[in-house]
Design a protein around this motif. Structure first.
Motif, mmCIF file in Angstrom:
data_model
loop_
_atom_site.group_PDB
_atom_site.id
_atom_site.type_symbol
_atom_site.label_atom_id
_atom_site.label_comp_id
_atom_site.label_asym_id
_atom_site.label_seq_id
_atom_site.Cartn_x
_atom_site.Cartn_y
_atom_site.Cartn_z
ATOM 1 N N ARG A 147 0.844 -1.202 0.000
ATOM 2 C CA ARG A 147 0.000 0.000 0.000
ATOM 3 C C ARG A 147 0.875 1.246 0.000
ATOM 4 N NH1 ARG A 147 -5.060 -0.390 3.669
ATOM 5 N NH2 ARG A 147 -5.311 -2.011 2.091
ATOM 6 N N ILE A 148 0.335 2.322 -0.591
ATOM 7 C CA ILE A 148 1.010 3.620 -0.568
ATOM 8 C C ILE A 148 0.150 4.595 0.226
ATOM 9 C CG2 ILE A 148 1.733 5.604 -1.957
ATOM 10 C CD1 ILE A 148 2.264 3.678 -4.241
ATOM 11 N N GLU A 149 0.775 5.304 1.136
ATOM 12 C CA GLU A 149 0.087 6.357 1.892
ATOM 13 C C GLU A 149 0.698 7.692 1.500
ATOM 14 O OE1 GLU A 149 0.589 7.820 6.339
ATOM 15 O OE2 GLU A 149 -0.602 5.990 6.271
ATOM 16 N N ILE A 150 -0.116 8.590 0.964
ATOM 17 C CA ILE A 150 0.364 9.904 0.534
ATOM 18 C C ILE A 150 0.347 10.858 1.733
ATOM 19 C CG2 ILE A 150 0.059 11.796 -1.084
ATOM 20 C CD1 ILE A 150 0.660 9.075 -2.385
ATOM 21 N N CYS A 151 1.527 11.385 2.086
ATOM 22 C CA CYS A 151 1.636 12.298 3.229
ATOM 23 C C CYS A 151 1.595 13.766 2.796
ATOM 24 C CB CYS A 151 2.929 12.040 3.995
ATOM 25 S SG CYS A 151 3.147 10.331 4.508
ATOM 26 N N GLY A 152 2.042 14.036 1.576
ATOM 27 C CA GLY A 152 2.047 15.411 1.095
ATOM 28 C C GLY A 152 2.443 15.460 -0.369
ATOM 29 N N THR A 153 2.018 16.494 -1.059
ATOM 30 C CA THR A 153 2.387 16.708 -2.456
ATOM 31 C C THR A 153 2.800 18.165 -2.635
ATOM 32 O OG1 THR A 153 0.020 17.016 -2.934
ATOM 33 C CG2 THR A 153 0.973 14.879 -3.484
ATOM 34 N N SER A 154 3.545 18.425 -3.697
ATOM 35 C CA SER A 154 4.145 19.760 -3.905
ATOM 36 C C SER A 154 3.135 20.733 -4.500
ATOM 37 C CB SER A 154 5.369 19.641 -4.816
ATOM 38 O OG SER A 154 5.021 18.985 -6.039
ATOM 39 N N GLU A 155 2.103 21.043 -3.724
ATOM 40 C CA GLU A 155 1.001 21.869 -4.237
ATOM 41 C C GLU A 155 1.294 23.362 -4.253
ATOM 42 O OE1 GLU A 155 -1.504 20.374 -5.658
ATOM 43 O OE2 GLU A 155 -0.666 18.455 -5.033
ATOM 44 N N ARG A 156 2.125 23.816 -3.338
ATOM 45 C CA ARG A 156 2.316 25.268 -3.254
ATOM 46 C C ARG A 156 3.702 25.608 -2.719
ATOM 47 N NH1 ARG A 156 1.264 27.242 2.056
ATOM 48 N NH2 ARG A 156 0.720 29.284 1.211
ATOM 49 N N ALA A 157 4.117 26.825 -2.996
ATOM 50 C CA ALA A 157 5.365 27.356 -2.459
ATOM 51 C C ALA A 157 5.013 28.511 -1.538
ATOM 52 C CB ALA A 157 6.269 27.835 -3.594
ATOM 53 N N SER A 158 5.274 28.371 -0.253
ATOM 54 C CA SER A 158 4.991 29.469 0.673
ATOM 55 C C SER A 158 6.167 30.437 0.707
ATOM 56 C CB SER A 158 4.699 28.923 2.073
ATOM 57 O OG SER A 158 5.774 28.132 2.536
ATOM 58 N N LYS A 159 5.915 31.626 1.224
ATOM 59 C CA LYS A 159 6.948 32.668 1.256
ATOM 60 C C LYS A 159 7.888 32.458 2.436
ATOM 61 C CE LYS A 159 5.318 34.765 -2.311
ATOM 62 N NZ LYS A 159 5.321 36.151 -2.702
#
Length: 689
Positions: A144-156
């Motif tokens: 199984r794969i559990e997604i913890c985070g994806t590169s959706e945004r770049a914060s300042k």
């Protein structure tokens, strides 16, 4: 599963056949090693091999497109639309995905970068990602794969108490004049942010003007007050609502308090997931910065530049060598790297790509970091970068004695294995963790005084304590590294510390702190007049005679305030800082509020059509929420008529002092829904809301 031995090239990975439809092929291969000028593998002072891809693998685009948009472990709102590009509306893959993977008894964690060169359905895991390597893959068919985070945004990027001294130290290496110029830049950035923050309460009182001002502040840390105030403005409340005014005052005061402690945004700078260049084509010291699917661009007056210098820092690095000065490619990327990025440069692409050439990974040079999900701060503000000179990075020290050989893991006895895990956790929690915390706090105090030798010793102790779970070596903090004198900017957090004194030094942090006067709190400026919103009051009385329910909620309002007062009057636990104590108390108050929300919901049936009543509240629930609002406000008005105008504990706990928080704590969504419906109804009938 498939295992590839030895150094595996990108060409070998490209040659892998696609996985059968409906399956994924997991390929496990060695990491890219660090190499010296002679092509020999390199090792750290403890004898461990240096690797350039620590915690980072690859995944085919076809598989990555199936990954949901995830931030901080939660699926991003927006559903299918969150997975599509703004321009083309095509489904796109995140450039980077942080995951956990269970593969036939093995467990891996880290990041995978979407790669168009891989055949469909392939996941490449580096050996550094394997945390549990199954002795016999046939023992379990669980995968199984559990997604913890994806590169959706770049914060300042925002400066902080650790980053400011490191940047000042880098400027001092150029000389006193450079250090003065660096501090002057910090002052200018602080002043710009002060204007932006004060525009919140200086904005036009109409809802649109306030919404725009609030939106400008969202670059900082989002608080629950942002959400409440935003919801209230969206619903149609104005500054005539006293609770909205308090929320806005609290947001402003909180931002200014953070700004005093150097929480200053830096333009043209981003916080991004760090990943290695698995094409192997970036030269040592080169990086590529991607935000929103675009390469980092020089400022307008330098737009023709092929590359620019940037600073890369991995918080909470505290050594002067943790900030790296690197060359960022802005155009004409190497051919192989360009091929790897083809098809993944969308709004879901936010990362900094670091070279895999050289003796030691760039991430490792910045506070001993890796690429398993670490976030790196990239500063491209040209004046700050130009004034900074880097220093030799920190490195691990040889162990005083060989790492203790751990006892054999008791896989044959679940109860014995549980005891082993518990013992290991208790060792980390109560032996090494306190040393991590105390060394970090003392490091900030010595940094402020510019005592470099003491700082370097503390950095060694701090990192050794972090590694205690691996080495078994728990360092102690000697008395000469325990400072009872702290800089004045630490006073708010540690004022209750036994025997501590606080001094105003000539450091950049102290000067940034003292030049900005503390903002007045609502309690200091007087209580706002209590006015009931006419729309909510009308709805509260639309249910006819409700005397028993009114008396019930009167009692609950008084009870809630009493419970909150008891929490706030508790003595501070000796091991907690002021900020930690406040966070703990806020959590207790939040839990009390949740219990009263359950009481509010208890008497209402599921909405028509089977909707959850919190999603689609029935009219009876909106009426009762407005009744709670009316009861609370009238209780406060009666209290003030009795000449008791002291700030209430209940209000102070939520950043205000008027005693009006209760209905907003338990029913902000319902009160806003009621207001929004009324405003829309008035608009339909041609009346001004």
């Amino acid at each position: 599963g498939k295992r590839l031995e030895g150094r595996v090239t990108l060409e070998q990975l490209k040659a892998l056949a696609a996985a059968p439809r409906g399956t994924a092929l997991v390929v496990i291969c060695d990491d890219i090693p660090g190499l010296d000028a002679m092509g020999r593998e390199t090792f750290d002072p403890r004898g461990a091999q240096r690797i350039m891809t620590d915690g980072a693998g690859l995944v085919s685009i076809s598989l990555a497109k199936q990954f949901p948009a995830v931030s901080n472990g939660r699926v991003v709102s927006g559903g299918e639309s969150a997975l599509r590009d703004f321009g083309t509306n095509e489904k796109v893959a995140p450039l980077v995905t942080q995951l956990r993977a269970w593969v036939q008894g093995s467990l891996a964690k880290g990041t995978v970068t979407a790669c168009p060169l891989l055949a469909d359905g392939i996941i490449v895991l580096r050996r550094s990602m394997l945390k549990i390597d199954a002795i016999d893959p046939g023992l379990s068919d669980f995968s199984r794969i559990e997604i913890c985070g994806t590169s959706e945004r770049a914060s300042k990027v925002r400066l902080n108490a650790s980053f400011v001294p490191l940047l000042m130290a880098g400027a001092k290496r150029q000389g006193d004049k450079a250090a003065q110029q660096m501090y002057k830049i910090f002052e200018e950035l602080q002043d710009e942010e002060v204007k932006r923050i004060r525009s919140l309460t200086g904005a036009p009182s109409d809802g649109q003007g306030l919404k725009q001002a609030l939106e400008r502040l969202k670059g900082g840390k989002l608080l629950s007050s942002h959400e409440r105030a935003g919801a209230m403005l969206h619903a149609g409340f104005t500054l005539q609502e006293p609770r909205l005014r308090e929320e806005l005052n609290f947001i402003q005061a909180d931002h200014l308090a953070r700004l005093r402690r150097a929480n200053i945004p830096v333009p043209n700078s981003y916080v991004l997931l760090g990943i290695p260049d698995q094409s192997g084509t970036l030269e040592e010291g080169e990086v590529v910065v991607i935000h929103g699917g675009n390469l980092l661009s020089p400022l307008a007056d330098c737009s023709s530049q092929q590359s620019i210098d940037v600073l890369v820092y991995k918080p909470p690095g505290a050594h002067e060598g943790d900030v790296r000065k690197l060359r960022c490619l802005c155009q004409n990327l190497p051919k192989q790297l360009s091929a790897m990025l083809k098809g993944v440069m969308s709004r879901r692409a936010n990362a900094v790509i670091l070279s895999t050439k050289g003796e030691r990974a760039t991430g490792d040079k910045s506070a001993g970091s890796d690429y398993d999900g670490d976030l790196y701060s990239v500063i491209a503000q040209p004046q700050i970068v130009a004034l900074f000179d880097e220093r030799t990075p920190w490195d691990v020290k040889p162990l005083a004695k060989p790492a203790a050989e751990p006892a054999p893991t008791r896989h044959d006895d679940p109860q014995a294995l549980q005891q082993q895990l518990l013992k290991h956790y208790m060792h980390l929690r109560y032996d090494s963790a306190p040393t991590v915390g105390t060394s970090a706090v003392n490091l900030m105090a010595f940094q402020d005084r510019g005592e470099t030798q003491a700082c370097e010793r503390l950095v060694d102790i701090y990192n050794a304590a972090l590694d205690a779970g691996v080495t078994g070596e728990v360092p102690s903090l000697p008395d000469d590294l325990r400072s009872q004198v702290r800089p004045i900017w630490m006073r708010e957090r540690y004022a209750g510390g036994k025997g501590l004194t606080f001094e105003d030094t000539d450091s950049a942090m102290c000067k940034l702190y003292t030049r900005l006067a503390p903002e007045s709190t609502p309690a200091a400026t007087g209580l706002p007049q209590v006015l009931l919103d006419p729309d909510l009051r009308a709805l509260a009385t639309s249910g006819g005679e409700q005397r028993p329910l009114v008396e019930l909620w009167k009692g609950r309002v008084v009870q809630y305030k009493s419970l909150v007062r008891d929490i706030l009057s508790k003595p501070q636990p000796p091991l907690l800082s002021n900020e930690d104590e406040e966070a703990a108390r806020r959590q207790e108050i939040k839990e009390i509020g949740a219990s009263y929300r359950k009481l509010l919901l208890a008497n209402h049936d599921q909405a028509e059509g089977g909707w959850d009543i919190e999603v689609e509240p029935p009219r009876s629930l909106l009426i009762e929420a407005c009744l709670v609002y009316k009861v609370t406000y009238e209780h406060e008005m009666a209290k003030r008529r009795g000449q008791d105008k002291r700030p209430t504990c209940e209000g102070a706990a939520h950043g205000a002092s008027s005693g009006l928080a209760f209905p907003w704590v338990i029913a902000t969504d319902f009160l806003c829904r009621a207001k929004e419906l009324k405003v829309k109804q008035q608009a339909l009938h041609g009346r001004r809301p």
